[in-house]
Design an enzyme around this catalytic site. Structure first.
Site, short mmCIF file in Angstrom:
data_model
loop_
_atom_site.label_atom_id
_atom_site.label_comp_id
_atom_site.label_asym_id
_atom_site.label_seq_id
_atom_site.Cartn_x
_atom_site.Cartn_y
_atom_site.Cartn_z
N TYR A 62 8.39 23.05 -16.20
CA TYR A 62 7.93 22.39 -14.73
C TYR A 62 6.33 22.72 -14.75
O TYR A 62 5.62 22.02 -14.77
CB TYR A 62 8.76 23.23 -13.85
CG TYR A 62 8.36 22.45 -12.40
CD1 TYR A 62 8.85 21.22 -12.32
CD2 TYR A 62 7.65 23.14 -11.29
CE1 TYR A 62 8.54 20.51 -10.99
CE2 TYR A 62 7.19 22.52 -10.30
CZ TYR A 62 7.62 21.05 -10.10
OH TYR A 62 7.45 20.33 -8.82
N SER A 95 9.83 15.34 -12.43
CA SER A 95 9.07 15.16 -11.47
C SER A 95 7.62 15.93 -11.91
O SER A 95 7.03 15.24 -12.78
CB SER A 95 9.44 16.30 -10.19
OG SER A 95 8.69 15.88 -8.83
N ASP A 114 13.92 6.82 -4.80
CA ASP A 114 13.14 7.87 -4.98
C ASP A 114 11.80 7.65 -3.99
O ASP A 114 10.99 6.82 -4.30
CB ASP A 114 12.79 8.21 -6.40
CG ASP A 114 11.97 9.67 -6.48
OD1 ASP A 114 11.67 10.07 -5.56
OD2 ASP A 114 11.95 10.06 -7.70
N HIS A 126 15.34 11.28 -5.40
CA HIS A 126 14.44 12.24 -6.57
C HIS A 126 15.35 13.28 -6.70
O HIS A 126 15.01 13.99 -7.91
CB HIS A 126 13.23 12.92 -5.52
CG HIS A 126 12.39 13.62 -6.30
ND1 HIS A 126 11.57 12.74 -7.26
CD2 HIS A 126 11.77 14.82 -6.46
CE1 HIS A 126 10.74 13.56 -8.07
NE2 HIS A 126 10.93 14.91 -7.47
#
Length: 719
Positions: free
Chosen positions: A489, A569, A652, A687
């Site tokens: 991430y 993301s 999203d 999302h």
């Protein structure tokens, strides 16, 4: 981290699985002959700081719900992707095993109000978790709210929920089709009836009841003027809703019309004496803190922290004494006591900064429970109010801890523990005796002891020491490389700690290795670790992730032909950037709901908040840094790329799907070798939160079949 701030982030996706061991990968004629849909290329070119920036797929930013050309493109892409996935072996077997692994009881952390215990539960394959209540700790569970009855496709979920102080009512938020927008309703607990109250246009909000239960505070935006799923979110304010009244009668509590870009979240202290309001202008933990005395209806807002320079997270209060977790003069956080009885607040230290990172804290049972990150794994410490250590809460190994909510006088609290091979177990903690007992532990069809969980440290490009978790079946032959899935991430001060996913377990069960790299940009080592991987330091996060892949290969854990990567993301951005920079290192890539156009992210919905981590595209130095790694803008005309399956969803409204649409179109236009570059677009999804179980199982079956094929993983029945 306040709820409002967390909700503004481009969130991570939890879990990334893998499959089984097999022979070397190779492309087939079918792989090489995919006929991608024809995608119209526009002539948009804009000059920015002397650079001619082409954006041929600008039209794909348009809303799929209203633009027929975009909708037709989505249908065509899904048809091609679906046809390709149908050809992959083992999808049915993967789906069947995922269904078995997902079929276990999942219970949420209870919230206690006047001997009523409220908690969510999923029996295993329910598409949405439901809300239960017990009268007393050992009382009989009673169903209160079942979102599975709300829509035909089970894509409508219960999001935030909060019982009133006396436990007589529950305010809960409805999330439809994965959107961030919420509608708040109220349930009468005794009768089970939903009241007529309906509050719309709530977003990035908590729910905090007045002590007398007359109503609650929440955050909402003005009603959008069209483009509700794409327009920027501005002018958020705090409102108070009185139970039994229309939303039009709600009382405006706090707003900043002179600063429309601020977001605001509010919470009532446990004693009901104060309303604490956090205001921020981005995703950083930097707040102004305003308090309103609730003892007097005439009390005016009073700012006790200004400048938006530091984190302030209320652990609890005793009258006019507030206990805050803060990074003021403490990059890894500390706890301070703030006396707000005078004209100016007086601050004194209670618990000094530690070598470990303080992740959360709460006042429960007359003590402080502080949850620390020690090299990306949690450790809960119980301390007296003067800061002296009482004990460390025992947990069963390397894992993540969450919970410990409650009030100063509460005799009990609850917490959750999970790890890569251990589903979430809920524990009851006796505040007086320190006893830990199981409240809810799922029965599963596997033995957690059959899996090895270890933590290693490796050197990044600049020599920085980076931790990484490596998990696999304990009986895996260490003398040979195996298909591996690397997850990352690396942003927004979010820490990657151990967590359980049935999908990840399936990957490991089939013989794959699963690795999570704790790269810079996250919060594993406090503010300094975050700062080292954001803004013009963002390349460090990419270097750390690339170095993680190189470590796995160098140590013989996997090979270039067997290594897949995934991130969601901000992690989707990560995957897109490192594939551009090192396409030779990976066999397959799964960028999910990614931020792919770094020059226009701030123009949609919550994107404007992300400038704290990414910078401002309209400022030259930031522009040059962003343009250098933007996934959409750095795809070459020719090359040899790994197999890529992009995933996104039509609803999203956090990272709008146009990011992924444009990125996929650019991949398909370029000559990047014979491996497929596809996009899978979910409908009635957002999302990530609120997705039905059946939808998750179907998507993971597609993902694992895809990367299993390209990493040489043998699926059951196809060894």
């Amino acid at each position: 981290m306040t709820l409002a701030r967390l909700a503004c982030l481009p969130l991570l996706l939890l879990a990334t699985p893998a499959l089984s061991q097999a022979a070397a990968t190779g492309s087939s004629s079918m792989d090489a002959s995919i006929a991608y849909p024809e995608t119209r290329r526009g002539d948009v070119v804009e000059e920015q700081f002397g650079v001619a920036v082409a954006d041929p797929y600008r039209w794909l930013e348009n809303d799929v719900r209203t633009d027929t050309e975009v909708r037709d493109w989505v249908a065509a892409e899904n048809a091609v992707t679906g046809a390709y996935l149908e050809t992959l072996p083992g999808r049915a077997a993967i789906t069947a095993r995922l269904t078995e692994l997902w079929n276990y009881e999942r219970v949420g952390i209870p919230v206690v109000r006047q001997a009523r215990y409220f908690y969510t539960r999923n029996d295993g394959l329910q598409n949405q978790s439901v809300l239960y209540v017990r009268q007393g700790l050992d009382g009989e569970p009673r169903l209160l709210i079942d979102p599975n009855t709300w829509s035909d496709d089970d894509a409508t979920a219960m999001a935030e929920w909060e019982p009133s102080p006396d436990g007589s009512r529950v305010a809960y938020a409805i999330q439809d089709g994965g959107t961030d927008w919420r509608t708040i309703r109220i349930l009468d607990v005794e009768s089970g009836q939903t009241l007529d109250d309906a509050l719309v246009w709530a977003k990035f909000t908590g729910i905090s009841w007045a002590r007398n239960g007359s109503g609650f505070y929440y955050s909402r935006f003005p009603e959008p003027e069209g483009a509700e799923f794409q327009s920027l979110n501005m002018d958020q304010a705090i409102w108070f809703h009185t139970v039994g009244t229309d939303q039009s009668a709600d009382r405006l509590v706090y707003a900043t019309p002179d600063r429309p870009g601020l977001t605001h979240g509010a919470e009532v202290t446990d004693d009901g004496d104060w309303l604490v309001i956090y205001s921020s202008e981005g995703t950083d933990d930097r707040y102004d803190v305003t308090i309103i005395g609730l003892r007097s209806p005439e009390a005016a807002p009073r700012t006790i922290v200004s400048g938006m320079e530091h984190n302030w997270d209320l652990a609890g209060s005793i009258g006019d004494i507030f206990y805050f977790r803060t990074n003021l003069d403490a990059p890894r956080e500390r706890i301070v006591r703030m006396d707000v009885s005078g004209d100016e607040p007086v601050i004194s230290e209670v618990i000094a900064e530690d070598a470990a990172t303080l992740e959360s804290a709460s006042l429960v049972g007359g003590r402080i429970i502080a949850n620390y990150l020690v090299d990306a794994r949690n450790e809960a410490r119980v301390l007296d109010l003067d800061g002296s250590l009482v004990t460390i809460v025992e947990v069963p190994g390397i894992g993540s801890i969450a919970g410990f909510e409650g009030g100063l006088g509460d005799p009990e609290t609850f917490f959750a523990f999970t790890s890569f091979a251990r589903p979430t177990t809920i524990y009851h903690y006796d505040s007086a005796r320190g006893d830990v007992t199981v409240f809810a532990e799922p029965e599963v069809t596997f033995d957690p002891e059959d899996y090895s969980v270890r933590q290693v440290f490796y050197a990044s490009a600049d020599g920085t020491r980076v931790p990484m978790f490596i998990v696999h079946r304990a009986d895996l032959d260490a003398s040979a490389p195996h298909p591996a899935l690397l997850y990352g991430y690396g942003g927004f001060n979010v820490s990657m700690t151990p967590s359980f996913s049935p999908a990840t377990l399936d990957w490991m069960e089939m013989g794959g290795v699963y690795a999570v790299a704790n790269i810079r940009g996250g919060g594993e080592y406090g503010a300094e670790w975050h700062d080292a991987g954001r803004l013009r330091n963002k390349q460090n996060a990419f270097d750390d992730f690339i170095a993680a892949g190189e470590y796995l290969i160098r140590e013989g854990i996997t090979s270039r032909e067997q290594l897949a990567i995934r991130g969601g993301s901000n992690g989707g951005l990560l995957v897109g950037a490192v594939v551009n920079q090192r396409p030779d290192l990976f066999a397959a890539a799964l960028p999910a709901v990614g931020v792919m156009d770094m020059l226009r992210f701030d123009r949609f919905t919550a994107g404007r908040f992300w400038v704290d981590d990414y910078g401002y595209p309209d400022r030259e130095e930031d522009f040059r840094a962003l343009y250098a790694y933007s996934p959409y803008h750095n795809i070459p005309e020719t090359g040899d790329y790994p197999a890529i399956l992009v995933t996104t969803a039509d609803t999203d409204d956090r990272v709008v799907p146009g990011h992924s649409f444009k990125y996929a179109a650019a991949l398909q236009h370029a000559d990047l070798g014979d491996r497929p570059h596809l996009i899978r677009i979910e409908t009635r999804a957002g999302h990530g939160s609120g997705r039905p179980t059946s939808q998750l199982i179907a998507e993971y079956a597609d993902l694992w079949a895809f990367i299993g094929h390209w990493t040489g993983l043998a699926v059951p029945g196809h060894e």
